[in-house]
Design an enzyme around this catalytic site. Structure first.
Site, short mmCIF file in Angstrom:
data_model
loop_
_atom_site.label_atom_id
_atom_site.label_comp_id
_atom_site.label_asym_id
_atom_site.label_seq_id
_atom_site.Cartn_x
_atom_site.Cartn_y
_atom_site.Cartn_z
N ASP A 82 -3.63 -3.59 8.19
CA ASP A 82 -3.37 -3.21 6.81
C ASP A 82 -1.91 -2.79 6.77
OD1 ASP A 82 -3.05 -2.01 4.35
OD2 ASP A 82 -4.68 -0.56 4.58
N LYS A 110 7.42 -2.67 1.57
CA LYS A 110 6.50 -3.62 0.95
C LYS A 110 6.82 -3.83 -0.54
CE LYS A 110 1.49 -4.25 0.76
NZ LYS A 110 0.22 -3.58 1.16
N ASP A 122 -8.39 -0.18 -6.00
CA ASP A 122 -7.56 0.25 -4.87
C ASP A 122 -6.28 0.90 -5.39
OD1 ASP A 122 -5.79 0.49 -2.75
OD2 ASP A 122 -6.14 -1.51 -1.94
#
Ligand code: ADP
Ligand code: MG
Length: 620
Positions: A25, A87, A207
């Site tokens: 992840d 990210k 999420d």
């Protein structure tokens, strides 16, 4: 069409055939690595027992690279050389970031096609930063599992576009990781839950991490596990809650112009306070600013919830949109899966529960669930499990199309299409005698090309000249299982074929990536050569010492020619030691060894005679 086949738990292959595959992840805030051990997925801890690795990379002044907790801890004092949230930047350009970039402390480079961050180690791209995190996780996994990795499943937000996916894959390549496949994070979470429950029906994955919100609608029926729609917000997460609290603290404490260091300090305090308020009704904040000022404030959970209520509400919009896209209503939802550290906040849990009229599923650790699901998937893809009954299908998050006359976007593959997929559409020329045609590939839901994201442009040449509208050009869009797109165009009507394929371009072109890989391999090769040379030098020096000692004692055993031969071998070896390679040194060592063979034999005899002198045969 079958994308993923997931086996029943406990059907792992024989232990000796077990291939080491992990799920990673790669989070905005935290990254984790997990593996299936003895039939169940577990997150692998570092040497201090911590499973989460903050996704932070610091370029230190001594040339070293700090990763994770230590980098995070030093971020307030060295913000320019400490990169977090890579990210958010990966696979994007500065123009894509526009507003966002203003909030980041970095010194950005000038490139218009890739985000560049100037650090004391030179220019770093988000791909390189991410690859450092991946390397750290790879090392952790290999140490913990005791062997080399066969491959990894790496998760990405469902919202990631093509460029962001490609960039993530490149980061893995740079880290020396074989990517078994990229997997959408909500899908991974669903795997973790789906296998546990084995339920059927429509589920929602909510999420909320540090930087992104991902909402997915999934359907389980007759063994088919399908993602029906995805939605979300790539710029909404726990960080925004920190930011809100930070602003509130500035106001409450009457602080205006804080320097960078103090801002960072206060921001990390805000985050800690936020997390604290998940378990406590109120929290006391105390800090010493760089000018020696002491600050002190109390924040209650109630206050924090008021301050951030609009953010909580903002997360519900994408939920509504995802339901709408999937063509389902709230009442159809059998369960809501909570993922991401931010879903720990009680008012998030409440808001989601209230919206759906049911308590969300949260019996798995929301930080770990994505990595666990990815590990299960990796185990299957590495061939450790036999194919089972679950079939899992992914969808593309944004429509793909091309520019047509007048700057309009023509959709070829609509959003939420199941992947892998390929679709073709025929186009024609609009001018008499036209021999070339530019194909401009775009992504997005808007009608005008200028409102969509441009992915790639290429020109098809060699169209035979004919009347406008007579040529037939077939454009084929293909999306593979990782969500990566390739486009080809072909002139059909005359049998004359002209065809070109493109991979959508983003920041780093293939040559750059190849060069980076070459550099890292060249360095690795250089490192190995240096070690081999060091070993050869040690060996050579000990031989030289031994020969010198022997000559001192027994040179009289040698005639002039023998002595000259040995001396010249010594000189040759000494010469090699100065600037020869490991191989040169080893060759000279062997040569010296050979030229002293006879000398060694003579010395042996002399030593035996010495040893025997004065002794009777019976004593031996
Ligand atoms: P990502 O997927 O973005 O890497 P995570 O799922 O690890 O992120 O979530 C990180 C976010 O979760 C951070 O904003 C962090 O502050 C938040 N978080 C972690 N624990 C808690 C908690 N106990 N209460 C509230 N927020 C939390
Ligand atoms: Mg996450």
């Amino acid at each position: 069409m079958a994308l993923l086949q997931i086996a029943e738990p406990g059907m792992s292959a024989a232990p000796h055939q077990h291939r080491l595959a992990v799920g990673i992840d790669l989070g905005t805030t935290n990254s984790l690595v997990a593996a299936v051990k003895s039939g169940s997925a577990v997150c692998l801890p570092d040497e201090n027992g911590r499973v989460t690795l903050p996704s932070v990379v610091r370029y230190l002044s001594d040339g070293q690279i700090g990763i994770g907790h230590e980098a995070l801890a030093e971020q307030p004092t060295d913000p320019l050389n400490t990169v977090s949230s890579a990210k958010r930047l990966i696979g994007r350009t500065l123009a894509d970031l526009s507003q966002e970039a203003h909030y980041l402390p970095y010194r950005f480079g000038q490139s218009s096609h890739v985000v560049e961050i100037n650090t004391r180690h030179g220019i770093k791209t988000p791909i390189e930063v991410s690859s450092e995190i991946l390397k750290a996780l790879k090392t952790r996994a290999e140490e913990s599992l005791g062997g080399q990795l066969t491959g990894a499943v790496i998760t990405v937000p469902a919202y990631f576009d093509d460029a962001q996916r490609q960039a993530t894959k490149d980061a893995a390549r740079l880290a020396g990781i074989n990517v078994l496949r990229l997997l959408n994070e909500p899908t991974a979470a669903a795997i973790a839950y789906g296998l546990d429950n084995g339920s059927e029906g429509t589920f929602v994955v909510y999420d909320l991490g540090g930087g992104t919100l991902d909402v997915s609608v999934l359907e389980l029926s007759k063994g088919l596990f399908q993602v029906k729609s995805t939605n979300g917000d790539s710029a909404l997460g726990g960080d925004d809650f920190d930011q809100r609290l930070f602003c509130h603290l500035l106001e409450q404490l009457g602080l205006s112009q804080l320097n960078d260091q103090d801002s960072r300090l206060l921001l990390s305090l805000a985050r800690r306070t936020k997390e604290d308020l998940t378990a406590h009704e109120q929290t006391l904040i105390e800090a010493a600013l760089s000018d020696g000022r002491q600050v002190r404030a109390t924040v209650t959970r109630q206050e924090f919830q008021e301050l951030t209520r609009h953010l909580v509400q903002k997360t519900i919009e994408p939920v509504k949109q995802a339901l709408k896209d999937a063509g389902v209503s709230k009442a159809d939802i059998k369960g809501v899966i909570m993922v991401g550290g931010s879903t720990r906040m009680p008012h998030i849990q409440q808001a989601v529960a209230t919206f759906f009229g049911q308590t969300p599923l949260n019996n798995l650790n929301p930080d770990q669930v994505v990595a666990l699901g990815a590990a299960m998937q990796a185990d299957v893809l590495a061939g450790n499990k036999t194919a089972g009954e679950w079939l899992l299908l992914d969808v593309i998050p944004l429509s793909l199309g091309l520019e047509t006359y007048g700057g309009l976007a023509e959709k070829i593959i609509p959003r939420n299409s199941t992947i892998p997929t390929a679709r073709a559409q025929d186009f024609t020329t609009f001018k008499d005698g036209q021999t070339a045609m530019t194909v401009h590939v775009v992504q997005g839901e808007r009608e005008l090309v200028s409102d969509c994201r441009s992915l790639a442009k290429f020109t098809l040449r060699g169209i035979p000249p004919m009347a406008a509208g007579a040529a037939r050009i077939r454009v084929t869009f293909q999306v593979d299982a990782d969500g990566l797109l390739s486009v080809s165009a072909q002139e059909q009507s005359t049998g004359v074929q002209a065809q070109i394929e493109v991979k959508p371009s983003y920041g780093l072109d293939d040559d750059t990536i190849t060069q980076m890989l070459k550099d890292s391999m060249a360095n690795a090769a250089g490192d190995m050569a240096a070690r081999a040379r060091a070993e050869a030098v040690v060996e050579a020096e000990s031989l030289l010492d031994a020969v010198a000692a022997a000559l001192e004692l027994d040179a009289d055993l040698l005639d002039e020619a023998e002595l000259t031969a040995i001396r010249s071998s010594i000189a040759a070896l000494e010469g090699r030691l100065k600037n020869g390679t490991a191989q040169d040194i080893r060759a000279a060592v062997s040569a010296l060894g050979a030229s002293t063979d006879n000398f060694a034999a003579k010395r042996m005899n002399r030593n035996i005679q010495r040893a025997l002198a004065g002794q009777s045969i019976d004593d031996i």
